[in-house]
Scaffold this motif. Structure first.
Motif, short mmCIF file in Angstrom:
data_model
loop_
_atom_site.label_atom_id
_atom_site.label_comp_id
_atom_site.label_asym_id
_atom_site.label_seq_id
_atom_site.Cartn_x
_atom_site.Cartn_y
_atom_site.Cartn_z
N ILE A 519 63.13 38.42 12.88
CA ILE A 519 64.37 37.08 12.51
C ILE A 519 63.74 36.23 13.08
N GLY A 520 63.13 36.06 13.67
CA GLY A 520 62.61 34.54 14.32
C GLY A 520 63.51 34.69 16.05
N GLN A 521 63.37 35.28 17.00
CA GLN A 521 64.39 34.99 18.32
C GLN A 521 63.43 35.44 18.68
N GLY A 522 64.21 36.32 19.86
CA GLY A 522 62.75 36.70 21.17
C GLY A 522 61.93 35.65 21.45
N ASP A 523 61.06 35.71 21.72
CA ASP A 523 60.02 34.56 22.38
C ASP A 523 59.48 33.66 21.26
N THR A 524 59.59 33.76 20.54
CA THR A 524 59.03 32.79 19.02
C THR A 524 59.54 31.34 19.40
N LEU A 525 58.19 30.19 19.38
CA LEU A 525 58.52 28.76 19.29
C LEU A 525 57.83 28.47 17.66
N VAL A 526 58.69 27.65 17.13
CA VAL A 526 57.79 26.89 16.23
C VAL A 526 58.04 25.22 16.13
N THR A 527 57.94 24.60 15.81
CA THR A 527 57.82 22.92 15.34
C THR A 527 58.46 22.63 14.41
N PRO A 528 58.91 21.21 14.19
CA PRO A 528 59.04 21.29 13.02
C PRO A 528 57.80 21.40 12.04
N ILE A 529 56.88 20.43 12.77
CA ILE A 529 56.14 20.46 11.74
C ILE A 529 55.15 21.70 11.43
N GLN A 530 55.52 22.30 12.09
CA GLN A 530 54.84 23.93 11.86
C GLN A 530 55.56 24.59 10.18
N GLU A 531 57.23 24.11 10.41
CA GLU A 531 57.53 24.73 9.86
C GLU A 531 57.21 23.98 8.17
N ALA A 532 57.18 22.52 8.47
CA ALA A 532 57.19 21.85 7.35
C ALA A 532 55.54 22.37 6.31
N ARG A 533 54.93 22.62 7.42
CA ARG A 533 53.67 23.01 7.15
C ARG A 533 53.72 24.30 6.03
N ILE A 534 54.24 25.32 6.81
CA ILE A 534 54.22 26.54 6.33
C ILE A 534 55.41 26.11 4.74
N TYR A 535 56.30 25.71 4.66
CA TYR A 535 57.75 25.82 3.37
C TYR A 535 56.82 24.53 2.13
N GLY A 536 56.05 24.01 3.15
CA GLY A 536 54.90 22.91 2.19
C GLY A 536 53.72 23.85 0.91
N ALA A 537 53.83 25.01 1.81
CA ALA A 537 52.02 25.32 0.66
C ALA A 537 53.24 26.48 0.46
N LEU A 538 54.34 26.83 0.98
CA LEU A 538 55.27 28.06 -0.38
C LEU A 538 55.86 26.68 -1.71
N ALA A 539 55.72 25.53 -1.64
CA ALA A 539 56.03 24.84 -3.09
C ALA A 539 54.42 24.53 -3.55
N ASN A 540 53.50 24.52 -2.74
CA ASN A 540 52.34 24.13 -3.59
C ASN A 540 51.48 25.11 -4.39
N GLY A 541 51.62 26.29 -4.20
CA GLY A 541 51.71 28.23 -4.29
C GLY A 541 50.60 28.28 -3.70
N GLY A 542 50.28 28.09 -1.91
CA GLY A 542 50.17 28.93 -0.98
C GLY A 542 48.79 27.49 -0.88
N THR A 543 48.29 26.99 -0.99
CA THR A 543 46.96 26.20 0.11
C THR A 543 48.26 24.96 1.60
N ILE A 544 47.50 25.50 2.58
CA ILE A 544 48.04 25.44 4.24
C ILE A 544 47.03 23.77 4.00
N TYR A 545 47.63 22.78 4.26
CA TYR A 545 47.19 21.11 4.24
C TYR A 545 47.57 20.79 5.97
N GLN A 546 46.11 20.10 6.60
CA GLN A 546 47.20 19.61 7.59
C GLN A 546 47.43 18.41 7.41
N PRO A 547 48.71 18.55 8.19
CA PRO A 547 49.54 17.31 7.99
C PRO A 547 49.33 15.55 8.61
#
Length: 749
Positions: A519-547
């Motif tokens: 559930i995204g707890q414990g020792d997991t760490l992410v940055t806002p730009i990483q989150e944006a890239r993931i949700y951008g890929a969900l929006a465009n059909g699965g392609t991961i882009y380099q911001p």
């Protein structure tokens, strides 16, 4: 008779004369040999060096290229200021080395004689700043803030100020169009150091002592293109430093312009809404800690979903980058770096990392499908999940019965993900995994989503975040074992118990680790730009882009255009069927799930929005708010540290950003004329051959204009709370955080 020879010299005298003759001849031979060595054998080298000693160079700095937004609006450019400079060569010809002239100059400029003298002294190992580290033959700037009256005094009384000039020169300006700031994105400049000069001397872009170089942000990333090439005029001088002729001259080449994907208007809206959300959060009471939320830092990223280009990136707290122009004062530097500053130089969009909370569940969902769990299977969403005597509760003890993975995402059911992760942990052999490599679907999925490494955005000093897999746990345990074993206690405080457990088996993947991780707890760490890239890929059909932020590099005369194309780096590890299921579930979050109370009245039928809320628990601090969203065009991710729940702290601000881009009013009506950016900007601004740039005007404050048009109300002022967050009275998972002892979700079994 006597024994004295006819010469009158005794044998002793003759011996002495012979010795003297030998010595003289030896000295003459040595001198001759040395002269032969210097003039014949090494003559060319010394002649060249002697010639160099009599040639000095004066640098004509190149005009630095502008940083433009996507429509050509200058974010960073140059402005003409009256710069008063002193010629050290002329001053040193005076009997008092120019002290009287500099003292007189100080009175005109409103500066002390000491301050002026310090400006023109040369830097060395024993001379602290302020001092001049450029060529002593280069005019030394005293101030770039002279008034026309001061400049006129100096020029009209030239006989009183020999060696002093007052001329208009180009200096850097961070324009802040429409009150947009973008300090961490743009960066700043400072003088080049001796070390940098030495390091770059054999490259294709060497530095000169007069150069200003980028220290952070885009100024640093694209420094080579922006800097251009300074002009150098070489003069022949005698041994007294007097100019006796001009050797050669190279004209200055202005730097290129950097066109970015930033939209200055959306940038201002993002900054404003982040500020207002943090200000509002500080007025809300946190029942867990018994005090108001601190909301001490945050970030927001607006990204084009189909390209990875950044439309806006805001980080708080922030600062005015113009404090660096002309040299930063010790007082201002302390404000930016002191302990009480909250470190505004950090770009928290790429350097701020924290647990992602429930926004991470899209990764866990993909992992579950990959592990063989059916999308429409019935997974128990119970009020709690018990393991080894430890009870992991669902939020507020909610229970939805058997639900699908999509429904688990929509209502953010923790216990579904607890159960799936725990089952996979056991399949892999538990705390002592089976021989061979464990499947570790949940951890591998995170890596496949691009977590645990840099996104590659064109900004310096991006951090990687963290995926706490088995390899990380082993290396982290080795690095910290001695400290844990020293401080850990079996029956001590919570922290001491954690240290004790980590000392014994911190290198092993424990059951509680996997449960918390799901559930995204414990020792997991992410940055806002990483989150944006993931949700951008969900929006465009699965392609991961380099911001990316840089869109094109255009020469100063506009004749050369080097486009920076979007770069796809991979695909999400999910099928199109799973993507469609996630898309439907995340749309449900907006229409009937945990974000619905903030998006009521949104024209979902015309502009479908999707979202995932997250409330991350941090030991010793208040909860971190996360809200990750996307439309077909954009993804918007906001996070605020110590601010409460995902939708509670960030929901209204994100809604306002979408309102501004699409022209949506509070009642859901769409006014296309009021939309700032209904579709991403595709064209490039035009740079004329004379260097001028055609760009549209930007309103004085687009953010406040948007608020007025959206709500039909007066502009909020500093004393009036903007974007008020009301505590809901109806059931909403994301806004009713149960009171619990901090860290209780972390399980050590």
């Amino acid at each position: 008779m006597t024994n004295i020879p006819e010469t009158g010299r005794t044998p002793r005298v003759q011996i002495r004369l012979v010795v003297i003759q030998i010595l003289v001849l030896s000295l003459l031979g040595t001198l001759g040999g040395r002269l032969w060595y210097l003039q014949i054998r090494e003559g060319d080298a010394y002649a060249k060096e002697a010639s160099g000693n009599h040639v000095q160079q004066v640098v004509d700095p190149a005009v630095r290229g502008s940083i433009l937004d996507a429509r050509g609006v200058p974010l960073a450019d140059n402005e003409t200021r009256l710069v008063v400079s002193a010629s050290r060569t002329d001053l040193l010809k005076m009997k008092d080395d120019g002290k009287a002239v500099l003292a007189k100059l100080g009175k005109v400029l409103g500066m002390s004689a000491k301050d002026v003298m310090q400006k023109v002294r040369l830097c060395d190992a024993k001379t602290p700043q302020p001092c001049w580290n450029g060529s002593p033959y280069q005019p030394i700037p005293i101030t770039d803030e002279a008034t026309p009256k001061q400049a006129l005094q100096i020029r009209e009384r030239a006989e009183d100020f020999p060696g002093i000039t007052a001329e208009p020169e180009a200096v850097r300006r961070y324009a802040a169009p429409g009150k947009s700031n973008a300090a961490q994105v743009l960066g700043y400049l400072s003088p080049v150091t001796d070390e940098e000069i030495t390091k770059a001397q054999d490259t294709d872009s060497p530095y000169l002592r007069s150069d200003q170089v980028g220290r952070s942000g885009l100024e640093r990333q694209y420094d080579k293109a922006l800097r251009g090439k300074a002009g150098v005029t070489r003069y022949e001088v005698d041994n007294l430093g007097r100019v006796i002729g001009e050797a050669e001259a190279d004209a200055a080449q202005p730097g290129a312009n950097l066109v970015t994907s930033i939209d200055a208007r959306v940038q201002r809206v993002a900054e404003y809404e982040l500020h207002e959300a943090m200000k509002t959060a500080r007025k809300q009471f946190d029942k867990i800690t018994g005090e108001n939320y601190k909301a001490d830092s945050g970030a927001v990223v607006v990204m084009e979903a189909k390209t990875g280009r950044i439309v806006a990136m805001a980080s708080a707290p922030t600062y005015d980058p113009n404090v660096w122009v002309g040299g930063i004062s010790a007082k201002d530097y302390k404000k930016l770096t002191g302990k009480g500053s909250d470190y505004p130089l950090l770009n928290r969009a790429i350097q701020g990392q924290s647990a992602p909370g429930s926004t991470f569940k899209v990764v866990s969902t993909a992992a579950a499908v990959e592990a063989g769990y059916e999308w429409d299977g019935g997974y128990p969403c119970t009020s709690s999940y018990s393991v080894g005597g430890q009870v992991f509760k669902n939020f507020e003890g909610e229970s939805f019965g058997p639900i699908s993975l999509g429904r688990a995402l929509e209502v953010s059911c923790d216990t579904v993900f607890y159960g799936l992760a725990d089952r996979e942990w056991k399949k892999d052999g538990g705390i002592n995994p089976k021989k061979g490599e464990p499947k570790d679907y949940f951890y591998k999925a995170a890596h496949q989503f691009g977590l645990g490494k840099e996104t590659g955005i064109d900004l310096p000093n991006e951090v990687t975040g963290r995926v706490p897999d088995r390899q990380w746990k082993e290396s982290y345990w080795k690095a910290n074992k001695d400290s844990w074993c020293k401080t850990g206690k079996k029956d001590g405080t919570y922290v001491e118990k954690i240290a004790y457990e980590n000392c014994l088996e911190g290198n092993k993947m424990r059951e509680g680790d996997s449960i918390n991780y799901s559930i995204g707890q414990g020792d997991t760490l992410v940055t806002p730009i990483q989150e944006a890239r993931i949700y951008g890929a969900l929006a465009n059909g699965g392609t991961i882009y380099q911001p990316s932020i840089g869109k094109a590099i255009i020469s100063a005369d506009g004749k050369t255009v080097q486009e920076i194309k979007p770069k796809a780096t991979g695909k999400l590890p999910v099928s199109q069927a799973t993507l469609k299921g996630m898309d439907t579930a995340l749309e449900g979050v907006v229409t009937r799930g945990t974000a619905a109370w903030k998006f009521g009245g949104w024209p979902q039928d015309k502009i479908p929005l999707h979202a995932k809320t997250g409330t991350a628990e941090v030991y010793g601090k208040q909860t971190t708010s996360w809200l990750a969203t996307y439309s077909k065009d954009y993804t918007v991710v906001m996070t605020i540290a110590q601010a409460g729940t995902g939708s509670g702290a960030s929901g209204e601000a994100v809604r306002h950003i979408y309102n501004a881009m699409y022209g949506v009013s509070a009642d859901g009506a769409i006014d296309k004329k009021n939309a700032l950016l209904p579709t991403p900007e595709k064209s490039l601004p035009k740079v004329q051959t004379d260097g001028t740039i055609k760009s549209p005007k930007v309103a004085k404050d687009p953010a406040k204009d948007q608020r007025v048009s959206q709500e039909g109300a007066a502009e909020p002022d500093e004393t009036q709370q903007a974007a008020t967050v009301n505590t809901p009275t109806t059931g909403n998972r994301d806004t009713r955080r149960r009171r619990r002892k901090r860290g209780s979700r972390r399980m050590l079994t």
